[in-house]
Structures are given as structure tokens and as C-alpha cells.
Enzyme design. Structure first.
Site, PDB file in Angstrom:
ATOM      1  N   SER A 113       0.796  -1.217   0.000  1.00 29.86           N
ATOM      2  CA  SER A 113       0.000   0.000   0.000  1.00 29.86           C
ATOM      3  C   SER A 113       0.836   1.279   0.000  1.00 29.86           C
ATOM      4  CB  SER A 113      -0.950  -0.051   1.184  1.00 29.86           C
ATOM      5  OG  SER A 113      -1.877   0.973   1.082  1.00 29.86           O
ATOM      6  N   HIS A 114       0.732   2.060   1.063  1.00 23.38           N
ATOM      7  CA  HIS A 114       1.396   3.371   1.091  1.00 23.38           C
ATOM      8  C   HIS A 114       2.874   3.266   1.483  1.00 23.38           C
ATOM      9  CE1 HIS A 114       0.087   2.337   5.074  1.00 23.38           C
ATOM     10  NE2 HIS A 114       1.007   3.145   5.565  1.00 23.38           N
ATOM     11  N   ASP A 277      -2.869   6.288  -3.294  1.00 22.73           N
ATOM     12  CA  ASP A 277      -1.680   5.638  -2.742  1.00 22.73           C
ATOM     13  C   ASP A 277      -1.185   4.500  -3.637  1.00 22.73           C
ATOM     14  OD1 ASP A 277      -3.734   3.848  -2.222  1.00 22.73           O
ATOM     15  OD2 ASP A 277      -2.842   3.137  -0.351  1.00 22.73           O
ATOM     16  N   ASP A 279      -1.584   1.277  -3.864  1.00 25.80           N
ATOM     17  CA  ASP A 279      -2.505   0.283  -4.418  1.00 25.80           C
ATOM     18  C   ASP A 279      -3.871   0.863  -4.762  1.00 25.80           C
ATOM     19  OD1 ASP A 279      -2.940   0.656  -1.685  1.00 25.80           O
ATOM     20  OD2 ASP A 279      -3.879  -1.308  -1.456  1.00 25.80           O
ATOM     21  N   ASP A 281      -6.238   2.471  -3.043  1.00 22.24           N
ATOM     22  CA  ASP A 281      -7.440   2.447  -2.196  1.00 22.24           C
ATOM     23  C   ASP A 281      -7.586   3.693  -1.329  1.00 22.24           C
ATOM     24  OD1 ASP A 281      -5.368   1.749  -0.517  1.00 22.24           O
ATOM     25  OD2 ASP A 281      -6.285  -0.102   0.223  1.00 22.24           O
ATOM     26  N   ARG A 282      -6.555   4.545  -1.289  1.00 24.61           N
ATOM     27  CA  ARG A 282      -6.670   5.765  -0.487  1.00 24.61           C
ATOM     28  C   ARG A 282      -6.884   6.988  -1.379  1.00 24.61           C
ATOM     29  NH1 ARG A 282      -2.510   5.771   4.549  1.00 24.61           N
ATOM     30  NH2 ARG A 282      -2.772   3.589   5.163  1.00 24.61           N
ATOM     31  N   LYS A 376     -11.627   0.011   0.467  1.00 23.17           N
ATOM     32  CA  LYS A 376     -11.681   1.437   0.245  1.00 23.17           C
ATOM     33  C   LYS A 376     -11.251   1.701  -1.192  1.00 23.17           C
ATOM     34  CE  LYS A 376      -7.292   2.130   2.779  1.00 23.17           C
ATOM     35  NZ  LYS A 376      -6.954   0.856   3.436  1.00 23.17           N
TER      36      LYS A 376
END
Ligand code: VG1
Ligand code: CO
Length: 543
Positions: A113-114, A277, A279, A281-282, A376
Site C-alpha cells: 500500500s502506502h 496511494d 494500491d 485504495d486511499r 476502500k
């Protein structure tokens, strides 16, 4: 088909955290490390015989190698079909959508992710279940248990598949279907939002910038914002996914996306800006001269969702993670909607969404989503904002001012103390836990504690209980501090301090958040002894 059974030994520490298993890339690249974890997943879900999976990742370093290994292991364990994004790429929400669209038995998402990417940075593996959502805690525990008793893994001995080619490949007894990572996701977005209205807004001169941070949303954002909605070429910046995200943290917040923030605060700022981000999702939402906190964004989306085609019938309810500000609760109360507070991590929203208790969910860490998938969804949030702005025809700053005037303003910030000594961090939390019963009524730096709890959550759908999910301190006058340890880091411990203060008087709605929250920060520091115990005089990251 030649299947090898490799003897292996359990590897300590394969414990999924807030969102999958995250480790240094080098750790994942150690011999048997990835294979052990993947075999543990197969074992924990009762094998793969005849099953269908979705596979994709955020394109970070080792994504390509890991995808090939996972496909060979899926074939060896008897999977029927694996749907893979071209080049092994899928954003997290797109993977969730594909699982649901095809009725797959689950999916694997390769992402940290991030967290930064590269050989010296981080890698991660998430397993999602048939509803498209992150594995619940019962399953992540089972995967860890399997990892501790593993003695062999099975792998199909074959050459790499050409994942750059769309179409079906037969692979042992399994079919691998390589799909365009964007097409089905774009079609879903086109059903949920009024693309014509958004295109009309843009055609009328509304200017936007989207920063993909060299991560997975680049191709999605270009396709949807530029090609489908007509934003001028170049509206999407840093659009090419890179294995190391260009050396940055693909974390859409004012610290890691500071260029974008500077852009909206400076002369010639666009009307709207956003970032996502690693992946996808943010989301971070900005308007000319204004940063919208993720907690406020959730509240604004909740208050205006009925203006978009996908939610024209209104919402069933709203859920937020406990540390997220209570701005959404105020919308829920005003509209007579149920409102839930869950532990941190998207996996806790799955049951509420599946049972139809809620439609919108959000986290203070820049995650917002709805019942359209079980993750998300960064671009979804951006399109939701654009759709709302296309209907309301006001600036982001004016929309926020109107929102605060109606519901009050929950000033909010998060302080992260990163890479601190794990024992010191655990000691701080443990001591606080022990002192909780004695805190109410005591004053700290001029603030009086009204309530103090160690947050525990009983899932209203399946009755599962999650304890130790963060310490929540309420102060007289509507202030709140939450302390918890991160479950996504790969080095030492990260202490997160979340601060909130409600203001409702019209003259108090446009103050500097740092000033409003300074007294709460002081009280939390004195109460928990942050400086004394961590040796840090200031947080590393303030968002
Ligand atoms: C963080 C966030 C949390 C989020 C999680 C995964 O977890 O606080 O809200 O769900 O990351 O997001 P933690 O345990 O570090 O606080 V993502 O986009 O990194 O998969
Ligand atoms: Co993410």
C-alpha cells in the site's frame, strides 16, 4: 503437469497485520518465504481444488516475480482459473470488484500500500475472500497458524507466463485469464456516477489535477479522468507506475504529497486536486486553497451521496473506524442514519456492508468507500467528489464552509511517531491501559478527562470480538485523543496519536487546526508520557 513438493520449515513472524502481511522486500525474497505464506493461505482456506482466484498488485518491485510464483502454486494446488490484471497489475478496489464480478473464491493482492517500494523497501501480500473484502481476523489467524505447522509447499514447474498479453492461457490444468486492469472498473464507475455531468463541469473550465504518485492508479486515472471525462492531457501527473514509486512514499497526505498541496495553495491553483496511494485504495482531496481532512471528506460524501446516481435512494448507514473523527456521526444523527465505529482496518467493514447495515465507510487515513466493492477506493472517492461538485456547482472551500455551518466542525489531526523502540511503545500502551480506570476526573495540562477506554468491538453480524484496538480518551468540552500502535509498519513501532476537537459556534469554524488542537496534544502528551517514553520531542509526521 510436473508438480514439485518442496519440503519447508515454518517461518516465524508470518502474521498478517492491519492489512495483510508486510515485510521488507528482501525478507519476502528469501528462499521459501513467499511460497510458505502462499501455501499457508491455500491450507487455511481448505485448499484450492476447483477454485477461482483473482490476482494483481500495485506494480512495486518484486510484484512481477511474486505473481509468477503464485500462479505456479495455484496451478499445483488444483485451482480452476486465475484472473490476472495485465502485467500483474490491479488496484486493490479493482481486484475487489473483479472477485465480486466473477464470483471468484477470493483473491491475492500484492501490495504494501502506502509503504515505499524497492529492493530495500517494503512488499506485502493480502488475501481477500469471496465477498471481495480483506480476510477477517479469524482467517488471518488461521493463515498464521498454518504457517507455523507447514512442512511442504507445492509448485508447478513451468516457464513464466506472458502476463503482458490479454487473453486466456492454459497453465497445467488451470486457465489463466489476463484482463485489462481498468475496463471493468471503469464500467462500474460509469454506473455509479453521472459521467455526463462531470464531463460537463470539466468542459465548462473546471480544472483538476490528480497525482498518481507513480503508483497503480496512473492508468486508471488517465483512462477515466482524461479519456472518459475529458480532463486535458496532463491533468493526471506521475501517471506511470514505477517499481519504486519514483523513490517516494506513495502515501496521499500533506507530507508525502506536498507538491500537490503547494500547487493548490499557490497562484494558478486548479479547482480540485486529489492523490491516491500505492494500491489505489486511499484518496486525498484538495480544493483551491484548501485541504479536506479524510474524516471531513467522509462526512461530506455522506451528506451529499444522494446527489449521485449510485446512491440516489439514500444511505442505509455509515461506518467509520474508531480513530476517525466524529464528523460523519453528526451527519448520521442529522439524517437519522445508523452509525458504527469499528477498529482500524477495512476488514471490519465487510460484515456491515454485506449485511446491508451501512453504505458508506471511512477511515481517517484517507480511506473511503461504499458498498460497490469491499475495499476502500481512492478513485471512487475522487469521482464522488466530482459528481457532487458538478451538481452543487460550488468551490470545495465553499462546500466545506457550508458543511461546517450545518454540522459543526470536528478539527482533526494525526501525529505519528515512527520507528520508535517496540518495547518502549508497548510499555507506553500497557501502562496507559492499567491507568484507564483512574483517569476520569483527572486534569492533564488543563484538560479534564471525561471518559477513558481500551476500545473493543463486537461485530454486530457475527458476534466476533476484537479487543485492544486503541485507547480512547474523551475530555470535557468535546475533545478526544486516541492512541494506538500501527499494524502496517516493517521497522520498530509506530505510535499514532489522533486528536479531535469539536467547535460549533459560527465564529469558531475557520480557525487554524494546529492551534485548536494544541491543547489536546499537550494533554495527551502529559497523560501518556509520550516525550518521556519515546525520547521524541515532536512527531515525525503530522497529517
Ligand atoms: C493504516 C491505517 C489504517 C488502514 C491501513 C491499511 O493502518 O491507519 O486506517 O486501514 O493502514 O491501509 P495502521 O495499522 O498502520 O494504522 V492501506 O491503504 O496501507 O492498505
Ligand atoms: Co492502500
Amino acid at each position: 503437469m510436473q508438480i514439485s513438493r518442496h519440503p519447508t520449515r515454518p517461518i516465524e513472524g508470518q502474521v498478517p497485520g492491519t492489512s495483510g502481511l508486510r515485510k521488507k522486500t528482501r525478507v519476502f525474497m528469501q528462499s521459501h518465504y513467499l511460497e510458505n505464506f502462499i501455501q499457508s493461505i491455500w491450507n487455511a482456506i481448505g485448499g484450492l481444488e476447483g477454485k477461482m482466484l483473482v490476482l494483481g498488485g500495485d506494480g512495486r518491485y518484486f510484484n512481477d516475480r511474486a505473481a509468477q510464483v503464485i500462479l505456479r502454486m495455484a496451478a499445483a494446488s488444483g485451482a480452476r482459473r486465475v484472473i490476472v490484471g495485465r502485467d500483474g497489475l490491479l488496484s486493490t478496489p479493482a481486484a475487489s470488484h473483479l472477485i465480486r464480478l466473477h464470483g471468484a473464491d477470493g483473491g491475492i493482492i500484492l501490495s504494501a500500500s502506502h509503504n515505499p517500494g524497492g529492493p530495500e523497501a517494503d512488499f506485502g501480500v493480502k488475501f481477500n475472500t469471496a465477498n471481495g473484502g480483506p480476510a477477517p481476523e479469524s482467517l488471518t489467524r488461521a493463515i498464521h497458524d498454518e504457517s507455523l505447522r507447514l512442512s511442504e509447499y507445492a509448485i508447478f514447474e513451468a516457464a513464466d507466463l506472458p502476463l503482458g498479453q490479454i487473453g486466456e492461457h492454459s497453465f497445467g490444468g488451470m486457465t489463466v485469464e489476463v484482463v485489462d486492469p481498468v475496463a471493468d472498473y471503469r464500467a462500474l464507475m460509469a454506473r455509479l456516477f453521472d459521467f455526463e455531468a462531470i464531463a460537463g463541469l470539466i468542459a465548462g473550465g473546471f480544472r483538476l489535477r490528480f497525482d498518481a504518485m507513480h503508483a497503480v492508479t496512473g492508468p486508471y486515472a488517465r483512462d477515466i479522468l482524461e479519456t472518459a471525462l475529458g480532463a486535458p492531457a496532463g491533468s493526471v501527473v506521475n501517471a506511470v507506475p514505477l517499481p519504486d514509486f519514483g523513490g517516494g512514499h506513495p502515501d496521499p497526505n500533506p507530507v508525502w504529497a506536498r507538491d500537490l498541496v503547494a500547487h493548490v495553495m499557490g497562484p494558478g491553483a486548479p479547482d480540485f486536486a486529489a492523490a491516491s496511494d500505492g494500491d489505489g485504495d486511499r484518496n486525498m482531496i484538495l480544493g483551491r486553497g484548501i485541504y479536506v481532512t479524510p474524516s471531513d471528506s467522509l462526512a461530506v460524501l455522506a451528506a451529499n451521496a444522494h446527489l449521485t446516481p449510485g446512491h440516489a435512494q439514500g444511505l442505509r448507514g455509515i461506518a467509520r473506524s474508531m480513530p476517525t473523527s466524529r464528523a460523519a456521526d453528526r451527519v448520521a444523527a442529522a439524517r437519522g442514519l445508523p452509525c458504527f465505529a469499528t477498529p482500524t482496518g477495512w476488514k471490519f467493514f465487510g460484515n456491515l456492508l454485506d449485511a446491508g447495515h451501512v453504505t458508506l465507510c471511512g477511515e481517517e487515513s484517507a480511506g473511503t468507500g461504499s458498498d460497490h466493492v469491499r475495499e476502500k477506493d481512492g478513485l471512487w472517492a475522487v469521482l464522488m467528489w466530482l459528481n457532487i461538485l458538478a451538481v452543487r456547482r460550488m468551490s470545495v472551500a465553499d462546500l466545506m464552509a457550508a458543511h461546517w455551518a450545518e454540522f459543526g466542525r470536528n478539527y482533526y489531526t494525526r501525529h505519528d511517531y515512527e520507528g520508535i523502540d517496540s518495547a518502549a511503545a508497548a510499555g507506553l500502551m500497557e501502562d496507559l491501559r492499567v491507568r484507564l480506570p483512574s483517569l476520569p476526573g483527572q486534569d492533564f495540562a488543563g484538560l479534564r478527562v471525561a471518559a477513558a477506554e481500551d476500545f473493543a468491538y463486537t461485530d454486530p453480524v457475527d458476534g466476533s470480538v476484537a479487543t485492544g484496538q486503541g485507547i480512547q480518551i474523551g475530555f470535557d468540552g468535546g475533545a478526544r485523543a486516541v492512541l494506538r500502535l500501527s499494524g502496517t509498519g516493517t521497522e520498530g513501532a509506530t505510535l499514532r496519536l489522533y486528536l479531535e476537537q469539536l467547535r460549533e459556534a459560527p465564529e469558531d469554524l475557520h480557525a487554524d487546526p494546529a492551534e485548536v488542537l494544541a491543547p489536546v496534544a499537550r494533554a495527551a502528551d502529559v497523560l501518556a508520557g509520550i516525550k518521556a517514553r519515546t525520547g521524541r520531542t515532536a512527531p515525525d509526521v503530522v497529517t
